[in-house]
Design a protein around this motif. Structure first.
Motif, short mmCIF file in Angstrom:
data_model
loop_
_atom_site.label_atom_id
_atom_site.label_comp_id
_atom_site.label_asym_id
_atom_site.label_seq_id
_atom_site.Cartn_x
_atom_site.Cartn_y
_atom_site.Cartn_z
N HIS A 60 -54.04 15.08 -29.11
CA HIS A 60 -55.73 15.24 -28.60
C HIS A 60 -56.24 14.12 -27.53
O HIS A 60 -55.08 13.23 -27.86
N LEU A 61 -56.53 13.97 -26.52
CA LEU A 61 -56.57 13.19 -25.35
C LEU A 61 -57.77 13.02 -24.66
O LEU A 61 -58.59 14.24 -24.82
N ARG A 62 -58.16 12.13 -24.19
CA ARG A 62 -59.58 11.97 -23.82
C ARG A 62 -59.41 11.69 -21.98
O ARG A 62 -58.75 11.35 -21.36
N HIS A 63 -59.41 12.01 -20.79
CA HIS A 63 -59.39 12.87 -19.72
C HIS A 63 -60.86 12.82 -19.39
O HIS A 63 -61.49 13.88 -19.43
N GLU A 64 -61.22 12.13 -18.22
CA GLU A 64 -62.29 11.61 -17.35
C GLU A 64 -63.59 11.64 -18.36
O GLU A 64 -64.59 12.72 -18.03
N GLY A 65 -63.76 11.27 -19.61
CA GLY A 65 -64.27 11.94 -20.65
C GLY A 65 -64.76 12.86 -21.06
O GLY A 65 -65.63 13.37 -21.84
N ARG A 66 -63.83 14.26 -21.23
CA ARG A 66 -63.48 14.92 -21.64
C ARG A 66 -62.69 15.03 -23.33
O ARG A 66 -61.75 14.13 -22.90
N ASP A 67 -63.19 15.56 -23.72
CA ASP A 67 -62.05 15.73 -24.93
C ASP A 67 -60.72 16.85 -24.80
O ASP A 67 -61.44 18.24 -24.33
N VAL A 68 -59.35 16.69 -24.80
CA VAL A 68 -58.47 17.61 -24.43
C VAL A 68 -57.40 17.38 -25.08
O VAL A 68 -56.97 16.80 -25.84
N PHE A 69 -56.90 18.61 -25.45
CA PHE A 69 -56.03 19.06 -26.76
C PHE A 69 -54.38 19.91 -26.13
O PHE A 69 -54.58 20.52 -25.06
N VAL A 70 -54.39 19.79 -26.32
CA VAL A 70 -52.39 20.13 -25.53
C VAL A 70 -51.88 20.73 -27.21
O VAL A 70 -51.10 20.04 -27.73
#
Length: 184
Positions: free
Chosen positions: A55-65
């Protein structure tokens, strides 16, 4: 009993059990660990969730790999809850049209509407090793950011248009109620 000695016959004399950790041949770091370390090195705050996804945050969004242990070449970048459709079937229809438009115009992107009304955006890839991941990850994150922004923008426009049409219909109905029925 076998005719030859086994490791269990060595008991406490097993040299590998006594060797310090640094002398043992170490296995390469897991794919998830490599990705976490690289993302952290790039300035992302990231962790592993309860499902084992990154889980990471990118440009204010939650993104999952998401990685697949049974398919090491497969990687999925996922942004959940891009949009939440009301139970209104008209909004779901608009969401499907917008998703289809984005899917056909943006490379490697999948925007999907779930049965609960949530819209997800994903980029799914087959990659040959960590270097390939490192080379495409920024582009995948940017694609998801652009797709999320575009989807939300188009849905807001559609919602505004529907609200305007509804207001115009109410205004016409109210004007008709004030009319005494005479034709000019």
């Amino acid at each position: 009993m076998p005719d030859f000695p086994t490791l269990s016959d060595l008991g406490g004399d097993d040299p590998s059990a006594q060797a310090p950790a640094e002398n043992r041949s170490s296995a390469p770091p897991s794919r998830a660990r490599q990705i976490l370390d690289w993302l952290a090195g790039e300035g992302f705050r990231c962790d592993v969730d309860d499902d084992g996804d990154i889980h990471l945050r990118h440009e204010g969004r939650d993104v999952f790999v998401l990685l697949d242990a049974d398919d090491p070449a497969y990687v999925r970048f996922l942004v959940p809850d891009v949009w939440k459709c009301d139970d209104d079937s008209a909004e779901r229809s608009v969401a499907l049209v917008v998703a289809n438009t984005l899917n056909s115009s943006l490379k490697a992107l999948k925007v999907s509407l779930r049965s609960n009304g949530s819209v997800y955006a994903t980029v799914e890839l087959f990659l040959d090793g960590f270097d390939a991941f490192r080379n495409v990850a920024p582009r995948c994150l940017d694609l998801l950011g652009a797709a999320t922004w575009e989807f939300r923008s188009r849905m807001r426009e559609a919602r505004q248009k529907a609200d305007d049409e509804e207001a115009a219909g109410r205004a016409l109905a109210e004007a008709g109620a004030d009319d005494d029925g005479e034709q000019p």
